[in-house]
Design an enzyme around this catalytic site. Sequence first.
Site, PDB file in Angstrom:
ATOM      1  N   SER A 132       0.821  -1.199   0.166  1.00 27.42           N
ATOM      2  CA  SER A 132      -0.052  -0.137  -0.095  1.00 27.42           C
ATOM      3  C   SER A 132       0.984   1.332  -0.082  1.00 27.42           C
ATOM      4  CB  SER A 132      -0.916  -0.026   1.169  1.00 27.42           C
ATOM      5  OG  SER A 132      -2.244   0.771   1.073  1.00 27.42           O
ATOM      6  N   ASP A 191      -7.938  -5.393  -6.392  1.00 24.82           N
ATOM      7  CA  ASP A 191      -7.737  -4.355  -5.523  1.00 24.82           C
ATOM      8  C   ASP A 191      -8.744  -2.983  -6.093  1.00 24.82           C
ATOM      9  OD1 ASP A 191      -6.783  -1.804  -3.961  1.00 24.82           O
ATOM     10  OD2 ASP A 191      -4.804  -2.731  -4.063  1.00 24.82           O
ATOM     11  N   HIS A 232      -7.802  -5.168  -1.745  1.00 28.49           N
ATOM     12  CA  HIS A 232      -6.700  -4.267  -1.380  1.00 28.49           C
ATOM     13  C   HIS A 232      -5.893  -5.127  -0.214  1.00 28.49           C
ATOM     14  CE1 HIS A 232      -3.624  -1.377  -0.685  1.00 28.49           C
ATOM     15  NE2 HIS A 232      -4.065  -0.927   0.463  1.00 28.49           N
TER      16      HIS A 232
END
Length: 339
Positions: free
Chosen positions: A130, A285, A314
Amino acid sequence: MSLDYEIYNLGDVKLQRGAMLRDCKLAYKTFGTLSPSKDNVIVYPTWYSGQHYDNEWLIGEGRALDPNKYFIIIPNMFGNGLSSSPSNTPEPYNGPRFPQVTAYDNVRAQHRLVTEKFGIEHIRLVTGWSMGALQTFHWGALYPGMMDLIAPFCGSAKCSRHNFVFLEGVKAALTADAAWNEGWYTEKPQRGLRAAARVYAGWGFSQAFYRQKLDLETLGYSSLEDFLVAFWEGFFLPKDPNNLLTMLWTWQNGDISDNELYNGDFKKALGAIKAKAYVMPGQTDLYFPPEDSEFEVANMPNGKFVPVPSVWGHFAGGPGTNPKDVEFIDAKLKELLAS
């Protein structure tokens, strides 16, 4: 209480957007032992709201990030409550007065930690999930000759316009609470934190995740509402809102080309990344769709597109939520480290 991490004092740091962060502190934790030739280094930055503890699921004996083999450094991002943050910076730069910090600022500080504190000149691998992936890309573009390998997973080298808009929703929910008080809250704006959590909930996991009821079947929540309250609201409530907003701004302004090296030329910045790279988006995602990663890889000289086959959205990339995804990412990191 003894801390399980250390602080590197950076002194007064002039930030990219012009402010001076005085008595700047970078919190970090290390695993394993630095080899005599200092050639076994892995840098593993943190993600949005995460602290080094939240990265530890990928480290362990027999894993790719094995502390018996590697010296692993987890630097905490500015704004995460451990490194310099709105919540721990003294007046006058406390709370909502905390300056704007970019991913560039974070990685430059981390570079100082690695080179000044440890005398490391070469890094084997930089990896992260991330916002950790955003920092990984920055490492590759800002210090292209310094590392052999990078593996950003479920993240991007630049915040997309769609991702920016999603974050506007999170920010609006958080700051709509009257208790927020322009950041000068005296009690926790819990309604804002709970609202932000619900905005996030629709994005963190994929449509297929919810369709298959994995919140109930796999994670064991009793209902959708139980998942929203226990998992999502529970995730956001302990966090400091000003810290969250600082990191959110960092995320929205993430761009490896936004500096004096590349002057906004995104393709040039991607093309400058020399390291062999596995770019690993989550297949489902919603923040960082595989198309964005395909564009990045197409413009990187040594990039390989390695999507994570998962319906966990995600969260395929962390923080260790789905064991199957952990195994996939770990196996790819092993493959990359063996090359």
